[in-house]
Design an enzyme around this catalytic site. Sequence first.
Site, PDB file in Angstrom:
ATOM      1  N   ASP A  24       0.863  -1.188   0.000  1.00 42.94           N
ATOM      2  CA  ASP A  24       0.000   0.000   0.000  1.00 42.94           C
ATOM      3  C   ASP A  24       0.900   1.239   0.000  1.00 42.94           C
ATOM      4  O   ASP A  24       1.850   1.333   0.770  1.00 42.94           O
ATOM      5  CB  ASP A  24      -0.913  -0.015   1.234  1.00 42.94           C
ATOM      6  CG  ASP A  24      -2.042   0.992   1.130  1.00 42.94           C
ATOM      7  OD1 ASP A  24      -3.211   0.567   1.134  1.00 42.94           O
ATOM      8  OD2 ASP A  24      -1.757   2.210   1.044  1.00 42.94           O
ATOM      9  N   ILE A  25       0.588   2.177  -0.863  1.00 46.25           N
ATOM     10  CA  ILE A  25       1.420   3.357  -1.056  1.00 46.25           C
ATOM     11  C   ILE A  25       1.293   4.352   0.113  1.00 46.25           C
ATOM     12  O   ILE A  25       2.156   5.200   0.322  1.00 46.25           O
ATOM     13  CB  ILE A  25       1.088   4.033  -2.425  1.00 46.25           C
ATOM     14  CG1 ILE A  25       2.284   4.791  -2.962  1.00 46.25           C
ATOM     15  CG2 ILE A  25      -0.150   4.883  -2.353  1.00 46.25           C
ATOM     16  CD1 ILE A  25       3.423   3.923  -3.410  1.00 46.25           C
ATOM     17  N   GLU A  81     -12.434   3.619  -1.193  1.00 46.67           N
ATOM     18  CA  GLU A  81     -11.613   4.508  -2.016  1.00 46.67           C
ATOM     19  C   GLU A  81     -11.391   3.939  -3.419  1.00 46.67           C
ATOM     20  O   GLU A  81     -11.522   4.661  -4.400  1.00 46.67           O
ATOM     21  CB  GLU A  81     -10.268   4.701  -1.304  1.00 46.67           C
ATOM     22  CG  GLU A  81      -9.424   5.848  -1.797  1.00 46.67           C
ATOM     23  CD  GLU A  81      -8.078   5.886  -1.083  1.00 46.67           C
ATOM     24  OE1 GLU A  81      -7.065   6.035  -1.775  1.00 46.67           O
ATOM     25  OE2 GLU A  81      -8.062   5.741   0.162  1.00 46.67           O
ATOM     26  N   HIS A 118      -9.792  -5.502  -2.682  1.00 48.55           N
ATOM     27  CA  HIS A 118      -8.440  -5.622  -2.133  1.00 48.55           C
ATOM     28  C   HIS A 118      -8.513  -5.971  -0.663  1.00 48.55           C
ATOM     29  O   HIS A 118      -9.295  -5.390   0.086  1.00 48.55           O
ATOM     30  CB  HIS A 118      -7.618  -4.351  -2.363  1.00 48.55           C
ATOM     31  CG  HIS A 118      -8.303  -3.074  -1.977  1.00 48.55           C
ATOM     32  ND1 HIS A 118      -9.308  -2.506  -2.743  1.00 48.55           N
ATOM     33  CD2 HIS A 118      -8.149  -2.261  -0.907  1.00 48.55           C
ATOM     34  CE1 HIS A 118      -9.714  -1.392  -2.162  1.00 48.55           C
ATOM     35  NE2 HIS A 118      -9.042  -1.223  -1.040  1.00 48.55           N
ATOM     36  N   HIS A 132      -6.630  -5.809   2.762  1.00 41.15           N
ATOM     37  CA  HIS A 132      -5.534  -5.135   3.458  1.00 41.15           C
ATOM     38  C   HIS A 132      -4.914  -6.110   4.461  1.00 41.15           C
ATOM     39  O   HIS A 132      -5.634  -6.669   5.306  1.00 41.15           O
ATOM     40  CB  HIS A 132      -6.055  -3.946   4.278  1.00 41.15           C
ATOM     41  CG  HIS A 132      -6.619  -2.808   3.495  1.00 41.15           C
ATOM     42  ND1 HIS A 132      -5.891  -1.685   3.167  1.00 41.15           N
ATOM     43  CD2 HIS A 132      -7.868  -2.587   2.995  1.00 41.15           C
ATOM     44  CE1 HIS A 132      -6.655  -0.820   2.509  1.00 41.15           C
ATOM     45  NE2 HIS A 132      -7.873  -1.347   2.397  1.00 41.15           N
TER      46      HIS A 132
HETATM   47  P1  AMP Z   1      -9.921   1.473   0.467  1.00 39.75           P
HETATM   48  O1  AMP Z   1     -10.523   1.460  -0.925  1.00 39.75           O
HETATM   49  O2  AMP Z   1     -10.628   2.430   1.375  1.00 39.75           O
HETATM   50  O3  AMP Z   1      -9.836   0.089   1.060  1.00 39.75           O
HETATM   51  O4  AMP Z   1      -8.432   2.020   0.355  1.00 39.75           O
HETATM   52  C1  AMP Z   1      -7.664   1.911  -0.805  1.00 39.75           C
HETATM   53  C2  AMP Z   1      -6.218   1.716  -0.425  1.00 39.75           C
HETATM   54  O5  AMP Z   1      -5.454   1.660  -1.618  1.00 39.75           O
HETATM   55  C3  AMP Z   1      -5.614   2.822   0.453  1.00 39.75           C
HETATM   56  O6  AMP Z   1      -5.012   2.242   1.597  1.00 39.75           O
HETATM   57  C4  AMP Z   1      -4.582   3.492  -0.479  1.00 39.75           C
HETATM   58  O7  AMP Z   1      -3.446   3.946   0.215  1.00 39.75           O
HETATM   59  C5  AMP Z   1      -4.249   2.366  -1.438  1.00 39.75           C
HETATM   60  N1  AMP Z   1      -3.797   2.805  -2.751  1.00 39.75           N
HETATM   61  C6  AMP Z   1      -4.406   3.688  -3.581  1.00 39.75           C
HETATM   62  N2  AMP Z   1      -3.716   3.831  -4.718  1.00 39.75           N
HETATM   63  C7  AMP Z   1      -2.627   3.022  -4.619  1.00 39.75           C
HETATM   64  C8  AMP Z   1      -1.527   2.721  -5.478  1.00 39.75           C
HETATM   65  N3  AMP Z   1      -1.390   3.292  -6.681  1.00 39.75           N
HETATM   66  N4  AMP Z   1      -0.583   1.852  -5.041  1.00 39.75           N
HETATM   67  C9  AMP Z   1      -0.705   1.268  -3.833  1.00 39.75           C
HETATM   68  N5  AMP Z   1      -1.723   1.495  -2.974  1.00 39.75           N
HETATM   69  C10 AMP Z   1      -2.678   2.364  -3.364  1.00 39.75           C
END
Ligand code: AMP
Length: 128
Positions: free
Chosen positions: A28-29, A87, A92, A94
């Site tokens: 995760d970035i 988001e 995905h 975590h």
């Molecule tokens: P959520 O959809 O709320 O579960 O969160 C999306 C997750 O994806 C967050 O923790 C972001 O930091 C992560 N994220 C978003 N874009 C990227 C990316 N390009 N590379 C890695 N992680 C990402």
Amino acid sequence: MSIFTKIINGEIPAYKVAEDDNFLAFLDINPNAKGHTLCIPKREINKIFDMDEAAYLELMRFSRKVAKALERTVPCKRIGMAVVGLEVPHVHVHLIPLQDMEDMRFVRKTSLSETEFEALAKAIHQNM
Ligand code: AMP
């Protein structure tokens, strides 16, 4: 097309941890804690409980394998698992190395350098 599909297609970069034909794990970035990893199906689908059962169980199997490698790599009390997706509308899982409950809150974030991300992804991969 989701941002994660772009990662799968190699259109945007990611710190990849593990990959097979159907799933990908990458860091995760914007991590809650060092080692925060995302496990995704390559087939883009928005909500986890809309996956067919076989694919859902395969995602869990893949995530478990990654979690074990993560636990061998990053010192922590245990690996936490969460599915949110508010988001990014592409399933995905975590996986988060935990020291305390705050690590599961998605509010307290940690930052890593590019070098740290690279070394971490490599180390987890080698512990698979
Ligand atoms: P959520 O959809 O709320 O579960 O969160 C999306 C997750 O994806 C967050 O923790 C972001 O930091 C992560 N994220 C978003 N874009 C990227 C990316 N390009 N590379 C890695 N992680 C990402």
